[in-house]
Design a protein around this motif. Structure first.
Motif, PDB file in Angstrom:
ATOM      1  N   TYR A 108       0.808  -1.216   0.000  1.00 38.53           N
ATOM      2  CA  TYR A 108       0.000   0.000   0.000  1.00 38.53           C
ATOM      3  C   TYR A 108       0.846   1.274   0.000  1.00 38.53           C
ATOM      4  O   TYR A 108       1.980   1.297   0.485  1.00 38.53           O
ATOM      5  CB  TYR A 108      -0.905   0.039   1.233  1.00 38.53           C
ATOM      6  CG  TYR A 108      -1.828  -1.146   1.346  1.00 38.53           C
ATOM      7  CD1 TYR A 108      -2.939  -1.281   0.520  1.00 38.53           C
ATOM      8  CD2 TYR A 108      -1.581  -2.152   2.286  1.00 38.53           C
ATOM      9  CE1 TYR A 108      -3.776  -2.373   0.624  1.00 38.53           C
ATOM     10  CE2 TYR A 108      -2.417  -3.255   2.394  1.00 38.53           C
ATOM     11  CZ  TYR A 108      -3.511  -3.351   1.558  1.00 38.53           C
ATOM     12  OH  TYR A 108      -4.337  -4.442   1.658  1.00 38.53           O
ATOM     13  N   VAL A 109       0.239   2.334  -0.537  1.00 43.80           N
ATOM     14  CA  VAL A 109       0.759   3.694  -0.400  1.00 43.80           C
ATOM     15  C   VAL A 109      -0.334   4.501   0.285  1.00 43.80           C
ATOM     16  O   VAL A 109      -1.482   4.495  -0.174  1.00 43.80           O
ATOM     17  CB  VAL A 109       1.107   4.315  -1.758  1.00 43.80           C
ATOM     18  CG1 VAL A 109       1.599   5.744  -1.582  1.00 43.80           C
ATOM     19  CG2 VAL A 109       2.159   3.488  -2.474  1.00 43.80           C
ATOM     20  N   PRO A 110      -0.031   5.187   1.403  1.00 42.57           N
ATOM     21  CA  PRO A 110      -1.074   5.939   2.105  1.00 42.57           C
ATOM     22  C   PRO A 110      -1.340   7.294   1.461  1.00 42.57           C
ATOM     23  O   PRO A 110      -0.413   8.054   1.170  1.00 42.57           O
ATOM     24  CB  PRO A 110      -0.483   6.105   3.505  1.00 42.57           C
ATOM     25  CG  PRO A 110       0.993   6.080   3.304  1.00 42.57           C
ATOM     26  CD  PRO A 110       1.252   5.172   2.133  1.00 42.57           C
ATOM     27  N   PHE A 111      -2.617   7.576   1.221  1.00 43.94           N
ATOM     28  CA  PHE A 111      -3.054   8.882   0.748  1.00 43.94           C
ATOM     29  C   PHE A 111      -4.123   9.411   1.684  1.00 43.94           C
ATOM     30  O   PHE A 111      -4.607   8.701   2.570  1.00 43.94           O
ATOM     31  CB  PHE A 111      -3.593   8.791  -0.683  1.00 43.94           C
ATOM     32  CG  PHE A 111      -2.529   8.608  -1.736  1.00 43.94           C
ATOM     33  CD1 PHE A 111      -1.896   9.703  -2.302  1.00 43.94           C
ATOM     34  CD2 PHE A 111      -2.145   7.338  -2.126  1.00 43.94           C
ATOM     35  CE1 PHE A 111      -0.908   9.530  -3.271  1.00 43.94           C
ATOM     36  CE2 PHE A 111      -1.167   7.150  -3.084  1.00 43.94           C
ATOM     37  CZ  PHE A 111      -0.545   8.260  -3.657  1.00 43.94           C
ATOM     38  N   HIS A 112      -4.501  10.650   1.476  1.00 45.51           N
ATOM     39  CA  HIS A 112      -5.460  11.295   2.357  1.00 45.51           C
ATOM     40  C   HIS A 112      -6.782  10.543   2.409  1.00 45.51           C
ATOM     41  O   HIS A 112      -7.390  10.404   3.468  1.00 45.51           O
ATOM     42  CB  HIS A 112      -5.683  12.729   1.869  1.00 45.51           C
ATOM     43  CG  HIS A 112      -6.503  13.554   2.816  1.00 45.51           C
ATOM     44  ND1 HIS A 112      -6.141  13.754   4.122  1.00 45.51           N
ATOM     45  CD2 HIS A 112      -7.669  14.217   2.647  1.00 45.51           C
ATOM     46  CE1 HIS A 112      -7.045  14.526   4.716  1.00 45.51           C
ATOM     47  NE2 HIS A 112      -7.972  14.809   3.841  1.00 45.51           N
ATOM     48  N   GLU A 113      -7.225  10.034   1.275  1.00 41.97           N
ATOM     49  CA  GLU A 113      -8.522   9.356   1.232  1.00 41.97           C
ATOM     50  C   GLU A 113      -8.435   7.880   1.588  1.00 41.97           C
ATOM     51  O   GLU A 113      -9.450   7.182   1.618  1.00 41.97           O
ATOM     52  CB  GLU A 113      -9.159   9.505  -0.158  1.00 41.97           C
ATOM     53  CG  GLU A 113      -8.417   8.813  -1.280  1.00 41.97           C
ATOM     54  CD  GLU A 113      -7.323   9.677  -1.878  1.00 41.97           C
ATOM     55  OE1 GLU A 113      -6.878   9.383  -3.002  1.00 41.97           O
ATOM     56  OE2 GLU A 113      -6.898  10.652  -1.209  1.00 41.97           O
ATOM     57  N   GLY A 114      -7.239   7.358   1.856  1.00 39.33           N
ATOM     58  CA  GLY A 114      -7.103   5.968   2.244  1.00 39.33           C
ATOM     59  C   GLY A 114      -5.870   5.329   1.632  1.00 39.33           C
ATOM     60  O   GLY A 114      -5.038   6.002   1.009  1.00 39.33           O
ATOM     61  N   LEU A 115      -5.755   4.027   1.815  1.00 45.34           N
ATOM     62  CA  LEU A 115      -4.622   3.277   1.282  1.00 45.34           C
ATOM     63  C   LEU A 115      -4.890   2.865  -0.156  1.00 45.34           C
ATOM     64  O   LEU A 115      -5.970   2.371  -0.480  1.00 45.34           O
ATOM     65  CB  LEU A 115      -4.371   2.035   2.128  1.00 45.34           C
ATOM     66  CG  LEU A 115      -4.008   2.267   3.597  1.00 45.34           C
ATOM     67  CD1 LEU A 115      -3.983   0.953   4.358  1.00 45.34           C
ATOM     68  CD2 LEU A 115      -2.666   2.973   3.725  1.00 45.34           C
ATOM     69  N   LYS A 116      -3.905   3.069  -1.015  1.00 45.01           N
ATOM     70  CA  LYS A 116      -4.011   2.634  -2.405  1.00 45.01           C
ATOM     71  C   LYS A 116      -2.982   1.550  -2.669  1.00 45.01           C
ATOM     72  O   LYS A 116      -1.846   1.628  -2.190  1.00 45.01           O
ATOM     73  CB  LYS A 116      -3.779   3.803  -3.367  1.00 45.01           C
ATOM     74  CG  LYS A 116      -4.869   4.866  -3.326  1.00 45.01           C
ATOM     75  CD  LYS A 116      -4.625   5.924  -4.390  1.00 45.01           C
ATOM     76  CE  LYS A 116      -5.742   6.960  -4.401  1.00 45.01           C
ATOM     77  NZ  LYS A 116      -5.504   8.009  -5.425  1.00 45.01           N
ATOM     78  N   LYS A 117      -3.368   0.540  -3.418  1.00 44.84           N
ATOM     79  CA  LYS A 117      -2.455  -0.559  -3.714  1.00 44.84           C
ATOM     80  C   LYS A 117      -1.408  -0.127  -4.725  1.00 44.84           C
ATOM     81  O   LYS A 117      -1.711   0.559  -5.702  1.00 44.84           O
ATOM     82  CB  LYS A 117      -3.223  -1.777  -4.224  1.00 44.84           C
ATOM     83  CG  LYS A 117      -3.833  -2.617  -3.119  1.00 44.84           C
ATOM     84  CD  LYS A 117      -4.107  -4.024  -3.602  1.00 44.84           C
ATOM     85  CE  LYS A 117      -4.447  -4.927  -2.429  1.00 44.84           C
ATOM     86  NZ  LYS A 117      -4.606  -6.323  -2.840  1.00 44.84           N
ATOM     87  N   LYS A 118      -0.178  -0.575  -4.496  1.00 44.37           N
ATOM     88  CA  LYS A 118       0.888  -0.324  -5.452  1.00 44.37           C
ATOM     89  C   LYS A 118       0.683  -1.207  -6.680  1.00 44.37           C
ATOM     90  O   LYS A 118       0.031  -2.244  -6.619  1.00 44.37           O
ATOM     91  CB  LYS A 118       2.244  -0.655  -4.832  1.00 44.37           C
ATOM     92  CG  LYS A 118       2.589   0.106  -3.576  1.00 44.37           C
ATOM     93  CD  LYS A 118       3.892  -0.422  -2.987  1.00 44.37           C
ATOM     94  CE  LYS A 118       4.218   0.243  -1.672  1.00 44.37           C
ATOM     95  NZ  LYS A 118       5.426  -0.342  -1.041  1.00 44.37           N
ATOM     96  N   GLU A 119       1.273  -0.768  -7.770  1.00 41.18           N
ATOM     97  CA  GLU A 119       1.313  -1.646  -8.941  1.00 41.18           C
ATOM     98  C   GLU A 119       2.200  -2.839  -8.619  1.00 41.18           C
ATOM     99  O   GLU A 119       3.324  -2.681  -8.147  1.00 41.18           O
ATOM    100  CB  GLU A 119       1.863  -0.878 -10.147  1.00 41.18           C
ATOM    101  CG  GLU A 119       1.907  -1.712 -11.422  1.00 41.18           C
ATOM    102  CD  GLU A 119       2.484  -0.937 -12.594  1.00 41.18           C
ATOM    103  OE1 GLU A 119       2.691  -1.545 -13.651  1.00 41.18           O
ATOM    104  OE2 GLU A 119       2.740   0.270 -12.435  1.00 41.18           O
ATOM    105  N   SER A 120       1.689  -4.035  -8.849  1.00 41.72           N
ATOM    106  CA  SER A 120       2.429  -5.231  -8.457  1.00 41.72           C
ATOM    107  C   SER A 120       2.809  -6.064  -9.667  1.00 41.72           C
ATOM    108  O   SER A 120       2.170  -5.994 -10.721  1.00 41.72           O
ATOM    109  CB  SER A 120       1.597  -6.082  -7.486  1.00 41.72           C
ATOM    110  OG  SER A 120       0.381  -6.473  -8.095  1.00 41.72           O
ATOM    111  N   TYR A 121       3.846  -6.874  -9.492  1.00 42.71           N
ATOM    112  CA  TYR A 121       4.305  -7.769 -10.535  1.00 42.71           C
ATOM    113  C   TYR A 121       3.862  -9.187 -10.221  1.00 42.71           C
ATOM    114  O   TYR A 121       3.443  -9.505  -9.111  1.00 42.71           O
ATOM    115  CB  TYR A 121       5.834  -7.708 -10.646  1.00 42.71           C
ATOM    116  CG  TYR A 121       6.361  -6.341 -10.976  1.00 42.71           C
ATOM    117  CD1 TYR A 121       6.346  -5.885 -12.291  1.00 42.71           C
ATOM    118  CD2 TYR A 121       6.846  -5.495  -9.988  1.00 42.71           C
ATOM    119  CE1 TYR A 121       6.824  -4.619 -12.609  1.00 42.71           C
ATOM    120  CE2 TYR A 121       7.326  -4.236 -10.287  1.00 42.71           C
ATOM    121  CZ  TYR A 121       7.315  -3.805 -11.610  1.00 42.71           C
ATOM    122  OH  TYR A 121       7.773  -2.555 -11.916  1.00 42.71           O
TER     123      TYR A 121
END
Length: 283
Positions: A198-211
């Motif tokens: 995850y990457v934390p943003f103001h509106e919540g956690l967003k998933k990283k691009e994964s391989y």
């Protein structure tokens, strides 16, 4: 207003406002005549809007507190929780509160582990969990998802990682990226490594691009090389393995990289030296 009535008010208020929101809760704690504190959660307005910048990751600061008590407030009632492992903290649904005494008052604050920077995660774990060693691991990710990793110990860890990756996969040059694991090791030499998606943003956690992920990871940790396999424990999923316990004559660990060759490795003059010792080896 007696204690029972206050708890009833908190409960009704929490029900009306929807206390199951993940991160926008306040905690009210009451200490009843020297007894253990009783805490309940209630929804609160988002106080971060004035500094909101949606396109920039948001990290919470970690402020070490002495003698903190932790509560799991994922439901209406906050339940005391004893932290014993990294795997308790990695779920995005975890609603953890840290409560402490300050100036005669019992204060509680959000502890959003996934919103900490990596260095703060390490500080938090070392401060609050006993009998485990926590460390960072740097990894090379190859085109089909395989990973070769090296425990971060000194400034030249990246050089050692590349060196180790070249030895394990000597004919492989297609490295897609670098990644970072946060690992814990207990007294039994059992290792769990968490790859934060995850990457934390103001509106919540967003998933990283994964391989594409292969089912094992080759990890070099000190004199040892071990294979970590994909594993799930309760709600946590990550990579687990076991550091081999060697006899004195086997101080330098032996590992089998893809291709079947077995090496004995050691460091000399800041370089890793490895020799092939045969197609197979039995202890």
């Amino acid at each position: 207003m007696n204690f029972s009535f206050l708890c009833l008010v908190i409960t009704i208020y929490g029900n009306l406002l929807g206390v199951y929101a993940k991160y926008n809760k306040d905690v009210v704690c009451v200490i009843d005549m020297g007894a253990e504190p009783v805490c309940a959660a209630m929804e609160s307005p988002n106080r971060r809007f004035s500094a909101r910048r949606d396109n920039i990751p948001l990290h919470d600061p970690y402020i070490p507190r002495s003698h903190s008590l932790f509560y799991n407030c994922s439901a209406l009632q906050c339940e005391p929780i004893r932290l014993i492992s990294l795997i308790q903290l990695t779920s995005p649904n975890t609603n953890l509160k840290s409560c402490y005494s300050q100036a005669g008052q019992f204060e509680c604050e959000h502890t959003r582990f996934q919103y900490f920077k990596t260095v703060d995660k390490l500080l938090f774990l070392n401060k609050n969990i006993q009998n485990r060693t926590f460390y960072l691991v740097d990894c090379l990710v190859f085109h089909e998802g395989g990973r070769v990793c090296h425990r971060r110990v000194k400034d030249d860890t990246h050089t050692r990682l590349v060196d180790f990756g070249t030895l394990v996969r000597p004919n492989e040059t297609n490295v897609l990226s670098q990644e970072e694991f946060l690992c814990e090791e207990n007294d039994n030499k059992e290792v769990n490594c968490d790859l934060d998606p995850y990457v934390p943003f103001h509106e919540g956690l967003k998933k990283k691009e994964s391989y594409k992920v292969r089912g094992d990871v080759m990890l070099k940790s000190g004199a040892h090389a071990l294979v970590l396999t994909y594993n799930c424990i309760d709600s946590w999923c990550g990579f687990s393995g076991h550091v081999p316990i060697l006899r004195r004559s086997d101080w330098f660990d032996r590992y089998e990289p893809p291709g079947g060759k077995i090496f004995r490795c050691y460091y000399a003059n800041r370089q890793q030296v490895c020799k092939i010792i045969g197609d197979s080896y039995t202890n």
